[in-house]
Design a protein around this motif. Structure first.
Motif, PDB file in Angstrom:
ATOM      1  N   LEU A   1       9.685  11.524  -9.121  1.00 34.85           N
ATOM      2  CA  LEU A   1      10.240  11.036  -7.862  1.00 34.85           C
ATOM      3  C   LEU A   1       9.398   9.828  -7.465  1.00 34.85           C
ATOM      4  N   VAL A   2      10.035   8.705  -7.191  1.00 32.87           N
ATOM      5  CA  VAL A   2       9.306   7.487  -6.858  1.00 32.87           C
ATOM      6  C   VAL A   2       9.639   7.066  -5.433  1.00 32.87           C
ATOM      7  N   LEU A   3       8.597   6.925  -4.625  1.00 30.04           N
ATOM      8  CA  LEU A   3       8.730   6.565  -3.218  1.00 30.04           C
ATOM      9  C   LEU A   3       8.356   5.099  -3.033  1.00 30.04           C
ATOM     10  N   GLY A   4       9.291   4.295  -2.527  1.00 29.61           N
ATOM     11  CA  GLY A   4       9.027   2.887  -2.259  1.00 29.61           C
ATOM     12  C   GLY A   4       8.569   2.687  -0.824  1.00 29.61           C
ATOM     13  N   LEU A   5       7.416   2.058  -0.656  1.00 30.94           N
ATOM     14  CA  LEU A   5       6.809   1.879   0.663  1.00 30.94           C
ATOM     15  C   LEU A   5       6.762   0.397   1.046  1.00 30.94           C
ATOM     16  N   ARG A   6       6.708   0.145   2.349  1.00 27.20           N
ATOM     17  CA  ARG A   6       6.602  -1.234   2.815  1.00 27.20           C
ATOM     18  C   ARG A   6       5.344  -1.877   2.224  1.00 27.20           C
ATOM     19  N   GLU A   7       5.450  -3.180   1.947  1.00 30.16           N
ATOM     20  CA  GLU A   7       4.336  -3.846   1.273  1.00 30.16           C
ATOM     21  C   GLU A   7       3.804  -5.025   2.077  1.00 30.16           C
ATOM     22  N   THR A   8       2.545  -5.320   1.837  1.00 27.83           N
ATOM     23  CA  THR A   8       1.878  -6.437   2.497  1.00 27.83           C
ATOM     24  C   THR A   8       2.300  -7.751   1.840  1.00 27.83           C
ATOM     25  N   ALA A   9       1.924  -8.857   2.482  1.00 24.71           N
ATOM     26  CA  ALA A   9       2.235 -10.174   1.916  1.00 24.71           C
ATOM     27  C   ALA A   9       1.548 -10.372   0.573  1.00 24.71           C
ATOM     28  N   GLU A  10       0.442  -9.650   0.355  1.00 24.85           N
ATOM     29  CA  GLU A  10      -0.301  -9.760  -0.909  1.00 24.85           C
ATOM     30  C   GLU A  10       0.233  -8.816  -1.973  1.00 24.85           C
ATOM     31  N   GLY A  11       1.266  -8.043  -1.657  1.00 21.98           N
ATOM     32  CA  GLY A  11       1.882  -7.184  -2.666  1.00 21.98           C
ATOM     33  C   GLY A  11       1.276  -5.804  -2.778  1.00 21.98           C
ATOM     34  N   GLY A  12       0.643  -5.316  -1.702  1.00 26.17           N
ATOM     35  CA  GLY A  12       0.103  -3.969  -1.696  1.00 26.17           C
ATOM     36  C   GLY A  12       0.843  -3.081  -0.711  1.00 26.17           C
ATOM     37  N   ILE A  13       0.438  -1.827  -0.624  1.00 32.73           N
ATOM     38  CA  ILE A  13       1.075  -0.877   0.290  1.00 32.73           C
ATOM     39  C   ILE A  13       0.537  -1.077   1.702  1.00 32.73           C
ATOM     40  N   VAL A  14       1.420  -1.136   2.686  1.00 30.17           N
ATOM     41  CA  VAL A  14       1.017  -1.287   4.080  1.00 30.17           C
ATOM     42  C   VAL A  14       0.292  -0.017   4.538  1.00 30.17           C
ATOM     43  N   PRO A  15      -0.914  -0.131   5.112  1.00 34.70           N
ATOM     44  CA  PRO A  15      -1.661   1.063   5.530  1.00 34.70           C
ATOM     45  C   PRO A  15      -0.935   1.952   6.531  1.00 34.70           C
ATOM     46  N   ASP A  16      -0.025   1.377   7.313  1.00 34.40           N
ATOM     47  CA  ASP A  16       0.713   2.177   8.296  1.00 34.40           C
ATOM     48  C   ASP A  16       1.603   3.235   7.649  1.00 34.40           C
ATOM     49  N   CYS A  17       1.752   3.172   6.340  1.00 31.88           N
ATOM     50  CA  CYS A  17       2.557   4.178   5.638  1.00 31.88           C
ATOM     51  C   CYS A  17       1.801   5.490   5.441  1.00 31.88           C
ATOM     52  N   VAL A  18       0.583   5.575   5.941  1.00 32.99           N
ATOM     53  CA  VAL A  18      -0.257   6.742   5.663  1.00 32.99           C
ATOM     54  C   VAL A  18       0.357   8.040   6.171  1.00 32.99           C
ATOM     55  N   ASP A  19       1.070   8.020   7.297  1.00 35.24           N
ATOM     56  CA  ASP A  19       1.658   9.260   7.812  1.00 35.24           C
ATOM     57  C   ASP A  19       2.666   9.840   6.817  1.00 35.24           C
ATOM     58  N   THR A  20       3.486   8.979   6.237  1.00 34.67           N
ATOM     59  CA  THR A  20       4.441   9.421   5.221  1.00 34.67           C
ATOM     60  C   THR A  20       3.724  10.003   4.020  1.00 34.67           C
ATOM     61  N   LEU A  21       2.644   9.342   3.601  1.00 33.93           N
ATOM     62  CA  LEU A  21       1.885   9.808   2.438  1.00 33.93           C
ATOM     63  C   LEU A  21       1.197  11.137   2.706  1.00 33.93           C
ATOM     64  N   CYS A  22       0.623  11.284   3.892  1.00 35.41           N
ATOM     65  CA  CYS A  22      -0.057  12.541   4.221  1.00 35.41           C
ATOM     66  C   CYS A  22       0.930  13.709   4.277  1.00 35.41           C
ATOM     67  N   GLU A  23       2.126  13.424   4.771  1.00 32.02           N
ATOM     68  CA  GLU A  23       3.147  14.475   4.829  1.00 32.02           C
ATOM     69  C   GLU A  23       3.499  14.962   3.433  1.00 32.02           C
ATOM     70  N   ARG A  24       3.655  14.022   2.506  1.00 38.76           N
ATOM     71  CA  ARG A  24       3.959  14.409   1.119  1.00 38.76           C
ATOM     72  C   ARG A  24       2.747  15.046   0.452  1.00 38.76           C
ATOM     73  N   ALA A  25       1.562  14.493   0.704  1.00 30.45           N
ATOM     74  CA  ALA A  25       0.349  15.015   0.078  1.00 30.45           C
ATOM     75  C   ALA A  25       0.089  16.456   0.463  1.00 30.45           C
ATOM     76  N   ALA A  26       0.417  16.812   1.678  1.00 30.99           N
ATOM     77  CA  ALA A  26       0.177  18.179   2.152  1.00 30.99           C
ATOM     78  C   ALA A  26       0.965  19.203   1.350  1.00 30.99           C
TER      79      ALA A  26
END
Length: 297
Positions: free
Chosen positions: A80-105
C-alpha cells in the motif's frame, strides 16, 4: 575495552527468530510502515520496503512524496503506497506527521529515512514522529540516513521509548550525532556506539567494515564477516529494511539488529562469489529468505 560478542551462525541459532504458525495469515506476520523517498531518490524506499518483505513481514505500507507514489505503487505491487504533500525541495511536508502517526500506531515496526533529502523537513518530521510514538508501547522504530539528524531534538521521547528504537548510522552520521569528528568515531567505534546508545536509549547499529551493535546499558555485538562489495549505493537502505521487517514479525529490537546485520552481510558474501565488486543492492534482497531458512534448519 572491547568486549563485543561476535555475530556468528551459532549465536543466531541460539536466538531464533519468531516464526508464525502454519495457519498464520499476513496480519500474524506483522505490518511495517516505511517512510521516505524523495523526488530525487525514490528508489531507496523501494529497496527498503522490499527488504522488509524479504525479511518476513506480512504487510508493507510505504509513505512518500505524492508525485512519486504512483510509480512506487507500480514498482512494488505488494505494498500500500501513501502519497503525501511535498515540499518545494521534493520531500515530505512535516505537517503530514498526524497521518503517519495514525498509520504507525497500527503497525509493529516503522522505518523512517531511506531516500529523504530535504534536511530541514526531514529533521522536523522525524522529531514529530518520535514525539507522536512516545512511550514504551507502540511499534519498533528504525531510523536511518538523513532522519538520524533529527534525534537530538527528540531525546526525551526517545528515552521514554525504552529501547524500542534502532538507529543505523555510518561513521559520518555517527560523528554528527556525537558532536565529534569522523576520525574520532573511527578511532574507537564501540565507544562511540555505546555513548549514543546510552544517551538516547536506542539500539545502535554503527555500520562499517566491522559493524558494531550496542544497546543501552552496554551490551555489544560485532560483525566483520561482510565484504567491500556491500559498500555500494542502496546497501544501507536494504539493511534498514531487513531490520524493520524482522522487527515487524516480532523480533525484539536487539535481535532484529543482530540478525539483520548478519543477513545483509551474508547476502553480500554470496553475491561476491561471482566477483567482489559490481553486484547491486537490489540483488541482496533475493538472498535473504534462503539464508534465514538455512539458519532455521
Amino acid at each position: 575495552m572491547n568486549d563485543s560478542i561476535p555475530v556468528t551462525r551459532d549465536l543466531l541459532r541460539s536466538m531464533p527468530l519468531p516464526h508464525p504458525g502454519d495457519g498464520a495469515d499476513k496480519d500474524g506476520r506483522g505490518r511495517v510502515l516505511v517512510i521516505g523517498g524523495s523526488v530525487e531518490v525514490p528508489g531507496a524506499l523501494l529497496l527498503a520496503g522490499t527488504a522488509a518483505l524479504r525479511a518476513g513481514a506480512g504487510k508493507l505500507q510505504m509513505a512518500t512524496c505524492r508525485s512519486v507514489a504512483p510509480h512506487l505503487g507500480l514498482a512494488v505491487p505488494e505494498a500500500l503506497v501513501l502519497g503525501l504533500r511535498e515540499t518545494a525541495e521534493g520531500g515530505i511536508v512535516p505537517d503530514c506527521v498526524d497521518t503517519l502517526c495514525e498509520r504507525a500506531a497500527r503497525c509493529t515496526a516503522v522505518l523512517i529515512g531511506p531516500g529523504m533529502m530535504d534536511k530541514r523537513a526531514v529533521a522536523d518530521l522525524t522529531g514529530a514522529l518520535i514525539a507522536g510514538l512516545d512511550g514504551e508501547g507502540g511499534p519498533v522504530l528504525v531510523i536511518d540516513a538523513e532522519a538520524l539528524m533529527g534525534l537530538d531534538n527528540a531525546n526525551a521521547a526517545l528515552c521514554r521509548r525504552g529501547g524500542r528504537t534502532i538507529i543505523t548510522p555510518h561513521a559520518g552520521e555517527m560523528a554528527g550525532l556525537s558532536g565529534v569528528s569522523r576520525e574520532e568515531v573511527e578511532a574507537d567505534p564501540p565507544a562511540a556506539a555505546r555513548r549514543v546508545a546510552d544517551r538516547h536509549k536506542v539500539i545502535v547499529v554503527l555500520k562499517g567494515a566491522c559493524t558494531h551493535i550496542a544497546t543501552p546499558g552496554g551490551r555489544m555485538w560485532s560483525y566483520d564477516g561482510g565484504n567491500v562489495g556491500l559498500a555500494t549505493s542502496g546497501s544501507g537502505d536494504t539493511l534498514a529494511g531487513v531490520i524493520a521487517g524482522l522487527a515487524a514479525r516480532g523480533a525484539d529490537p536487539a535481535q532484529a539488529a543482530i540478525w539483520g546485520v548478519h543477513l545483509h552481510g551474508e547476502a553480500g558474501n554470496r553475491l561476491a562469489r561471482r566477483g567482489p565488486l559490481g553486484f547491486l543492492a537490489r540483488e541482496l534482497l533475493a538472498q535473504v529468505p534462503e539464508i534465514m531458512a538455512e539458519l532455521a534448519a
